[in-house]
Design a protein around this motif. Structure first.
Motif, short mmCIF file in Angstrom:
data_model
loop_
_atom_site.label_atom_id
_atom_site.label_comp_id
_atom_site.label_asym_id
_atom_site.label_seq_id
_atom_site.Cartn_x
_atom_site.Cartn_y
_atom_site.Cartn_z
N ALA A 7 -3.98 -0.05 9.31
CA ALA A 7 -2.84 -0.97 9.45
C ALA A 7 -3.16 -2.06 10.47
N GLY A 12 0.84 -1.18 0.00
CA GLY A 12 0.00 0.00 0.00
C GLY A 12 0.88 1.23 0.00
N ALA A 43 7.46 1.84 3.12
CA ALA A 43 6.78 0.61 2.73
C ALA A 43 7.19 0.17 1.33
N ILE A 88 3.01 -3.12 4.45
CA ILE A 88 2.33 -1.88 4.83
C ILE A 88 3.28 -1.02 5.65
#
Length: 130
Positions: free
Chosen positions: A113, A6, A16, A96
């Motif tokens: 999350a 993401g 990430a 994430i």
């Protein structure tokens, strides 16, 4: 198989995607980069620009990783949309980014999350920016 990450245009999103590129290279898997916008929203600070996405694809290419952008939209539940994409593409890993929030902030606002970590049917790698 593939890895899904993401991405939002913040230091958390950069951490990430950097970790995801490393994992994809190590595992020799395709990288799926998700940037979701709230449906019907005219302005969304979490939506990456075309330049951001091109830069990320270039970084992946330089690392020898095949990558593609999955643009999606969600109405009410970003975590559900993201987990649905992970299931749809049968990924080997979800990546994430985490940002620090107070316990009260998590209680009031919820945490995408946290929901992804608890509800995912696939392994999850959670990273924080330096």
């Amino acid at each position: 198989m593939s890895i899904i990450v993401g991405y939002v245009p913040t230091n958390v999103g950069e951490a990430a995607v950097t970790a995801a590129i490393s994992e994809a290279k190590m595992r020799q898997e395709e990288l799926l980069i998700v940037n979701s916008a709230r449906a019907g929203s005219l302005v969304d600070k979490n939506t990456a620009s075309a330049e951001d996405l091109e830069r990320i694809l270039g970084n992946a290419s330089q690392a020898g990783v095949q990558a593609k952008i999955l643009e999606s939209s969600y109405r009410d539940d970003l975590a559900e949309e993201f987990l649905g994409l992970a299931d749809q593409h049968n990924v080997s890993l979800i990546v994430i980014g985490l940002r620090q929030r107070s316990q009260v902030g998590k209680f009031i606002m919820g945490s995408h999350a946290q929901r992804i970590l608890l509800q995912a049917q696939h392994p999850v790698l959670a990273v924080k920016p330096e």
